[in-house]
Design an enzyme around this catalytic site. Sequence first.
Site, PDB file in Angstrom:
ATOM      1  N   LYS A 270      98.176  29.489  10.594  1.00 25.85           N
ATOM      2  CA  LYS A 270      98.906  29.586  11.862  1.00 25.85           C
ATOM      3  C   LYS A 270     100.027  28.566  11.911  1.00 25.85           C
ATOM      4  O   LYS A 270      99.937  27.524  11.271  1.00 25.85           O
ATOM      5  CB  LYS A 270      97.945  29.285  13.025  1.00 25.85           C
ATOM      6  CG  LYS A 270      96.905  30.348  13.304  1.00 25.85           C
ATOM      7  CD  LYS A 270      96.024  29.955  14.474  1.00 25.85           C
ATOM      8  CE  LYS A 270      94.987  31.003  14.776  1.00 25.85           C
ATOM      9  NZ  LYS A 270      95.531  32.276  15.258  1.00 25.85           N
ATOM     10  N   ARG A 344      86.716  39.166  13.876  1.00 26.49           N
ATOM     11  CA  ARG A 344      86.069  40.456  13.642  1.00 26.49           C
ATOM     12  C   ARG A 344      85.217  40.427  12.374  1.00 26.49           C
ATOM     13  O   ARG A 344      84.238  41.155  12.254  1.00 26.49           O
ATOM     14  CB  ARG A 344      87.136  41.564  13.573  1.00 26.49           C
ATOM     15  CG  ARG A 344      88.145  41.399  12.473  1.00 26.49           C
ATOM     16  CD  ARG A 344      89.406  42.203  12.695  1.00 26.49           C
ATOM     17  NE  ARG A 344      90.331  41.561  13.621  1.00 26.49           N
ATOM     18  CZ  ARG A 344      91.507  42.078  13.978  1.00 26.49           C
ATOM     19  NH1 ARG A 344      91.905  43.242  13.483  1.00 26.49           N
ATOM     20  NH2 ARG A 344      92.284  41.435  14.823  1.00 26.49           N
TER      21      ARG A 344
HETATM   22  N1  BES Z   1      91.493  33.275  17.627  1.00 25.13           N
HETATM   23  C1  BES Z   1      92.599  34.120  17.370  1.00 25.13           C
HETATM   24  C2  BES Z   1      93.054  34.861  18.608  1.00 25.13           C
HETATM   25  C3  BES Z   1      93.875  34.072  19.605  1.00 25.13           C
HETATM   26  C4  BES Z   1      95.171  33.700  19.298  1.00 25.13           C
HETATM   27  C5  BES Z   1      93.359  33.792  20.835  1.00 25.13           C
HETATM   28  C6  BES Z   1      95.916  33.009  20.236  1.00 25.13           C
HETATM   29  C7  BES Z   1      94.122  33.131  21.776  1.00 25.13           C
HETATM   30  C8  BES Z   1      95.401  32.725  21.474  1.00 25.13           C
HETATM   31  C9  BES Z   1      92.239  35.154  16.300  1.00 25.13           C
HETATM   32  O1  BES Z   1      91.370  34.734  15.332  1.00 25.13           O
HETATM   33  C10 BES Z   1      93.516  35.521  15.626  1.00 25.13           C
HETATM   34  O2  BES Z   1      94.072  34.683  14.989  1.00 25.13           O
HETATM   35  N2  BES Z   1      93.942  36.763  15.795  1.00 25.13           N
HETATM   36  C11 BES Z   1      95.161  37.223  15.218  1.00 25.13           C
HETATM   37  C12 BES Z   1      94.930  38.604  14.682  1.00 25.13           C
HETATM   38  C13 BES Z   1      96.054  39.122  13.847  1.00 25.13           C
HETATM   39  C14 BES Z   1      96.147  38.348  12.551  1.00 25.13           C
HETATM   40  C15 BES Z   1      95.822  40.587  13.567  1.00 25.13           C
HETATM   41  C16 BES Z   1      96.218  37.213  16.312  1.00 25.13           C
HETATM   42  O3  BES Z   1      95.904  37.539  17.464  1.00 25.13           O
HETATM   43  O4  BES Z   1      97.351  36.850  16.025  1.00 25.13           O
HETATM   44 MN    MN Z   2      92.376  33.784  13.698  1.00 24.42          MN
END
Ligand code: BES
Ligand code: MN
Length: 486
Positions: A270, A344
Amino acid sequence: MDFRFLSASRTGLADVTADALVVIVAGESAEQGLEGPLAQHLKDVLSQRDFVVKAGRTFYLHKPQGVRAPRVVFAAASDASSKAFRSAVGHALTALKNSSAKHVAIALAGSLEMSGDHAEALVAAVTDATYVYRHTKPSALPPGALSKVTLLGEKADTKVVQQGLARGQAIAAGVTLARECANRPGNHCTPTYLAEQAQALARDHGLKVEVLDRKAVEKLGMGSFLAVAKGSDEPLRFIVLRYEGAARNQAPLVLVGKGITFDTGGISIKPSAEMDEMKFDMGGAASVLGTFRAVADLKPKINLVGLIPACENMPDGRAVKPGDVVTSLSGQTIEILNTDAEGRLILCDALSYAERFKPAAVVDIATLTGACVVALGHHRSGLFTADDELADLLLRSGQKAQDPCWRMPLDEEYEEALKSNFADMGNVGGRAGGAITAAMFLRKFTAKYRWAHLDIAGTAWKGGAAKGATGRPVPLLTHFVLSQAR
Ligand code: BES
Ligand code: MN
Ligand code: ZN
């Protein structure tokens, strides 16, 4: 906090002994039901337009004549609902913030009538106003001296109000536990810490708990969960909690909570802005612990199982890589195209594990997608289920608990996006409809039971100046569990 209910008439409010008297007013004839000095004071401030009966407005009186309580706060509610009441109590407590009032009495005027929901809402408002995170900041002071709240009501059904207060307090304890866990930084709240919390909860409240380590998870064949966990030196945990409130042969409800104690994204790392907030990525797990805390207090006649897959998502020489293919506990293979879609991957194995309980229904709770935040913002959690009856129950529980959710679609057309040339499915489906394709992924592991998914990415915590965990959706889940008890 000490909560009491006193059946007292509105006309006798001037004689109430407390450090502060809060009068919540709603409707056109605000002073309705009041008499004597308080009615006069309210009339005065209304006629001078110092106070207007409009949501958010309060007026503070110091040592008003003829009133025994040395502080009086009038607080306006937009209507007679428990939602408006909660918000008005919150504003009244803000007006008393930093005062030395220890005992606050709360009364109703205007069109308001006390119900069980109002009593529950009162506890929620007081808990919101007094919670302060101190574990790694012991210098943080509680916002006041408040230690006792007396709810005054006339014509109220005492038993129903008492039950409302009890429900409110159980939920508040659950919400506070969830907030305490989630607010702790990633170096404190590890998978091991979550397991210890579950064990302490079980010990103190007569629950059963089992904690599986990496070896046990390998033996079970949770290849998807293991793929996420292997990038971290912090050992994984798989937590199984059980509350037994009904006959053994009664099918349990199962709650599954995402327990990523820190989400860096892994190799699909990230950006650094706001990455600290990914310590809240165990908000689903925290809400399962919190719900068990509330349920253990309220003792409904139901069987409940809690499952928490817990690990960190880290980049490392041994971390899972984009393109890697793993075999889940269900036997289905997954091409991990993006290691940041890790929630997931740990949930799918927990969902397969849930089959062994022959559940009446399974609800998973996860801070799953940023896309859900884009879709619904920070007010409502995302609700995904193909089961209309379950959808209705969860929507209603959220409304009643003032912890709302909103139903999202799950049409099979969305499944297309998860196709892979190298495995039974990919773990991501592109930017479009990201919260839905995530839910569609989970759905592939839930064929054997009734299932719903709550995406709490927008509701589990707040960012900005008020950064911190909310304890949601403990209120929704507790109401849902209560609604299913016999
Ligand atoms: N924990 C995150 C989701 C999240 C991101 C919650 C920002 C709250 C704020 C999750 O694990 C994630 O990173 N999801 C990705 C999925 C994507 C790679 C398909 C996302 O939401 O960007
Ligand atoms: Mn994630
Ligand atoms: Zn995550």
